[in-house]
Design a protein around this motif. Structure first.
Motif, PDB file in Angstrom:
ATOM      1  N   GLY A   1       0.810  -1.222   0.000  1.00  0.00           N
ATOM      2  CA  GLY A   1       0.000   0.000   0.000  1.00  0.00           C
ATOM      3  C   GLY A   1       0.844   1.274   0.000  1.00  0.00           C
ATOM      4  N   PRO A   2       0.201   2.407  -0.414  1.00  0.00           N
ATOM      5  CA  PRO A   2       0.929   3.678  -0.532  1.00  0.00           C
ATOM      6  C   PRO A   2       1.440   4.222   0.804  1.00  0.00           C
ATOM      7  N   ALA A   3       0.714   3.992   1.890  1.00  0.00           N
ATOM      8  CA  ALA A   3       1.143   4.555   3.179  1.00  0.00           C
ATOM      9  C   ALA A   3       2.492   3.962   3.592  1.00  0.00           C
ATOM     10  N   VAL A   4       2.621   2.656   3.423  1.00  0.00           N
ATOM     11  CA  VAL A   4       3.881   1.977   3.775  1.00  0.00           C
ATOM     12  C   VAL A   4       4.987   2.446   2.842  1.00  0.00           C
ATOM     13  N   ARG A   5       4.691   2.523   1.562  1.00  0.00           N
ATOM     14  CA  ARG A   5       5.707   2.966   0.597  1.00  0.00           C
ATOM     15  C   ARG A   5       6.228   4.342   0.957  1.00  0.00           C
TER      16      ARG A   5
ATOM     17  N   LEU B   1       5.679  -8.058  11.387  1.00  0.00           N
ATOM     18  CA  LEU B   1       5.705  -6.586  11.367  1.00  0.00           C
ATOM     19  C   LEU B   1       4.875  -5.992  12.506  1.00  0.00           C
ATOM     20  N   GLU B   2       3.597  -6.412  12.619  1.00  0.00           N
ATOM     21  CA  GLU B   2       2.743  -5.804  13.652  1.00  0.00           C
ATOM     22  C   GLU B   2       3.288  -6.048  15.050  1.00  0.00           C
ATOM     23  N   GLY B   3       3.717  -7.283  15.294  1.00  0.00           N
ATOM     24  CA  GLY B   3       4.242  -7.645  16.616  1.00  0.00           C
ATOM     25  C   GLY B   3       5.481  -6.825  16.949  1.00  0.00           C
ATOM     26  N   ALA B   4       6.326  -6.623  15.947  1.00  0.00           N
ATOM     27  CA  ALA B   4       7.565  -5.881  16.180  1.00  0.00           C
ATOM     28  C   ALA B   4       7.260  -4.413  16.469  1.00  0.00           C
ATOM     29  N   LEU B   5       6.264  -3.854  15.760  1.00  0.00           N
ATOM     30  CA  LEU B   5       5.898  -2.452  16.012  1.00  0.00           C
ATOM     31  C   LEU B   5       5.270  -2.314  17.407  1.00  0.00           C
ATOM     32  N   ARG B   6       4.458  -3.307  17.758  1.00  0.00           N
ATOM     33  CA  ARG B   6       3.825  -3.299  19.089  1.00  0.00           C
ATOM     34  C   ARG B   6       4.901  -3.317  20.177  1.00  0.00           C
ATOM     35  N   ALA B   7       5.859  -4.224  20.019  1.00  0.00           N
ATOM     36  CA  ALA B   7       6.925  -4.357  21.021  1.00  0.00           C
ATOM     37  C   ALA B   7       7.707  -3.047  21.126  1.00  0.00           C
ATOM     38  N   ARG B   8       7.899  -2.398  19.985  1.00  0.00           N
ATOM     39  CA  ARG B   8       8.672  -1.157  19.961  1.00  0.00           C
ATOM     40  C   ARG B   8       7.910  -0.050  20.696  1.00  0.00           C
ATOM     41  N   ARG B   9       6.566   0.016  20.457  1.00  0.00           N
ATOM     42  CA  ARG B   9       5.755   1.050  21.127  1.00  0.00           C
ATOM     43  C   ARG B   9       5.717   0.832  22.633  1.00  0.00           C
ATOM     44  N   GLU B  10       5.733  -0.460  23.011  1.00  0.00           N
ATOM     45  CA  GLU B  10       5.680  -0.763  24.441  1.00  0.00           C
ATOM     46  C   GLU B  10       7.040  -0.590  25.097  1.00  0.00           C
ATOM     47  N   GLY B  11       8.001  -0.157  24.296  1.00  0.00           N
ATOM     48  CA  GLY B  11       9.317   0.175  24.851  1.00  0.00           C
ATOM     49  C   GLY B  11      10.196  -1.031  25.115  1.00  0.00           C
ATOM     50  N   GLY B  12       9.850  -2.169  24.521  1.00  0.00           N
ATOM     51  CA  GLY B  12      10.670  -3.368  24.712  1.00  0.00           C
ATOM     52  C   GLY B  12      12.085  -3.116  24.207  1.00  0.00           C
ATOM     53  N   SER B  13      13.060  -3.448  25.017  1.00  0.00           N
ATOM     54  CA  SER B  13      14.442  -3.203  24.599  1.00  0.00           C
ATOM     55  C   SER B  13      15.109  -4.503  24.133  1.00  0.00           C
ATOM     56  N   GLY B  14      14.436  -5.620  24.395  1.00  0.00           N
ATOM     57  CA  GLY B  14      15.037  -6.917  24.034  1.00  0.00           C
ATOM     58  C   GLY B  14      14.932  -7.181  22.546  1.00  0.00           C
TER      59      GLY B  14
ATOM     60  N   LEU C   1       8.325   3.033  10.139  1.00  0.00           N
ATOM     61  CA  LEU C   1       6.918   2.618  10.029  1.00  0.00           C
ATOM     62  C   LEU C   1       6.132   2.873  11.312  1.00  0.00           C
ATOM     63  N   GLY C   2       6.819   3.373  12.316  1.00  0.00           N
ATOM     64  CA  GLY C   2       6.214   3.515  13.652  1.00  0.00           C
ATOM     65  C   GLY C   2       4.908   4.301  13.676  1.00  0.00           C
ATOM     66  N   ASP C   3       4.767   5.307  12.795  1.00  0.00           N
ATOM     67  CA  ASP C   3       3.577   6.161  12.859  1.00  0.00           C
ATOM     68  C   ASP C   3       2.592   5.942  11.715  1.00  0.00           C
ATOM     69  N   VAL C   4       2.765   4.875  10.962  1.00  0.00           N
ATOM     70  CA  VAL C   4       1.830   4.640   9.859  1.00  0.00           C
ATOM     71  C   VAL C   4       0.479   4.210  10.441  1.00  0.00           C
ATOM     72  N   PRO C   5      -0.592   4.963  10.124  1.00  0.00           N
ATOM     73  CA  PRO C   5      -1.898   4.593  10.682  1.00  0.00           C
ATOM     74  C   PRO C   5      -2.297   3.182  10.246  1.00  0.00           C
ATOM     75  N   GLY C   6      -2.847   2.430  11.166  1.00  0.00           N
ATOM     76  CA  GLY C   6      -3.349   1.095  10.830  1.00  0.00           C
ATOM     77  C   GLY C   6      -2.313  -0.006  10.971  1.00  0.00           C
TER      78      GLY C   6
END
Ligand code: 2IP
Ligand code: CA
Ligand code: CA
Length: 350
Positions: free
Chosen positions: A224-228, A289-302, A344-349
């Motif tokens: 999709g265009p948002a990711v691109r 992808l989604e799991g990795a973004l989630r972990a990043r938002r939750e501040g996971g450092s591992g 990709l951290g701020d891409v809606p959806g």
């Protein structure tokens, strides 16, 4: 007896030689891989999985279960039921290819002992990845910075082994049956790549590619265009577009791209298992992808958890049980994974 890795390469090579037959090819290839591996390693029987079902419509519209029979003659008879009696020559050629002994003559491979026990692993097969391009059969698709956007080049055989207990991919083989035409004979020349990521062992037929300072990504044309747009900020140049999930993963292993980003649930365990093992062997991996973004938002450092291959998705049916539901990011160098996730951290959806 040759080891499991050598057996995976040999079956992929045999599969590559059957890819000339368009109808039936994927079902038959999967069955031949199951047959050969199950015969050589009885501990694997019941643990060899693939994309295809062995049911095939016969010439009269009934169903035939395609399998490799005890003798070439029996296999010809079975194939005739699918292809119709007028296809005798095709059935004979196919049966001959399926029953042929493949000798690899690969001394580097012969010397490898990854220490993987067949009773500890399961297998995922994609007998033909990039089917549309395989059927289309285009040979004249010009590469862009080394990456073929489509055509036969992207049709691959993928055979991977994962740890039955943990689901982590441990052995992977990618076979490219249509790598190039021999300039002298005009015949297709293939090539294969393998990787081992087992315990602390990391071995690969490829060398880890040098990282670019800014990662270049390879994407599906359907991305999709948002990711691109978000990935433009990486500064690695315009994304490369290519068909075939396996081919895009291979492009990362070869260093033609630094990351393959997919935001949709359009790949499955059989698409990613083998390339994933190779990427791990090179020091990289494949994450959801989604799991990795989630972990990043939750501040996971591992470390970000990688895709696993042993458990079906609960509450899903058929192929959907094995979909990589949260999309994926494939990489060799962890700094490129971090850069992609940051972009990709701020891409809606997502
Ligand atoms: C397909 C094939 C497609 C890919 C899709 C896979 O497997 O690799 O090309 O889509 O994700 O599931 P895209 O080309 O957009 O990446 P198959 O050909 O085995 O069905
Ligand atoms: Ca596939
Ligand atoms: Ca397929």
């Amino acid at each position: 007896m040759a080891g499991l890795l050598q057996a995976l390469v040999a079956v992929s090579q045999k599969a590559a030689e059957v890819e000339d037959f368009k109808t039936l090819a994927d079902v038959l290839i999967q069955e031949l891989i199951k047959h050969d591996l199950g015969t050589q390693f009885p501990e694997l029987r019941g643990h060899i999985h693939g994309e295809e079902s062995s049911e095939f419509r016969d010439a009269e519209g009934g169903t035939v279960t395609v399998r490799v029979c005890a003798t070439p003659g029996d296999t010809v008879a079975l194939l005739l039921a699918v292809l119709g009696p007028e296809q005798m020559r095709a059935a004979e050629l196919l049966a001959e290819a399926v029953h042929r002994e493949v000798t690899l003559g690969d001394t580097e491979l012969a010397s490898i002992n990854p220490g993987v026990s067949p009773e500890d692993v399961g297998i995922w097969i994609d007998p033909i990845d990039s089917t549309n391009e395989f059927i289309g059969g285009r040979e004249d698709v010009a590469a862009v910075d080394g990456v073929a956007p489509g055509g036969l080049r992207s049709a691959l055989v993928l055979v991977g082994a994962f740890d039955r207990r943990t689901g982590v991919p441990v052995l992977g083989v990618i076979n490219e049956p249509f790598f190039q035409r021999d300039p002298q004979t005009g015949r297709w020349q293939g090539r294969y790549h393998w990787g081992v990521a087992h315990g602390s062992t990391r071995l690969c037929s490829l060398s880890p590619p040098a990282p670019r300072p800014c990662p270049r990504v390879v994407l599906s044309r359907a991305e999709g265009p948002a990711v691109r747009r978000a990935l433009d900020s990486l500064g690695g140049g315009p994304p490369l577009l290519a068909a075939g999930a396996g081919y895009k993963l291979l492009c990362v292993a070869l260093g033609l791209a630094d990351a393959f980003v997919l935001s949709q649930a359009t790949t499955f365990a059989w698409d990613s298992c083998a390339p994933h093992a190779i990427l791990r062997a090179l020091g990289g991996g494949v994450v959801a992808l989604e799991g990795a973004l989630r972990a990043r938002r939750e501040g996971g450092s591992g470390e970000t958890p990688e895709l696993r291959y042993h458990r079906p998705q609960p509450g899903r049916e058929g192929a959907e049980r094995w979909a990589n539901r949260e999309g994926l990011v494939a990489f060799v160098h962890p700094q490129h994974l971090r850069a992609v996730l940051a972009a990709l951290g701020d891409v809606p959806g997502l």
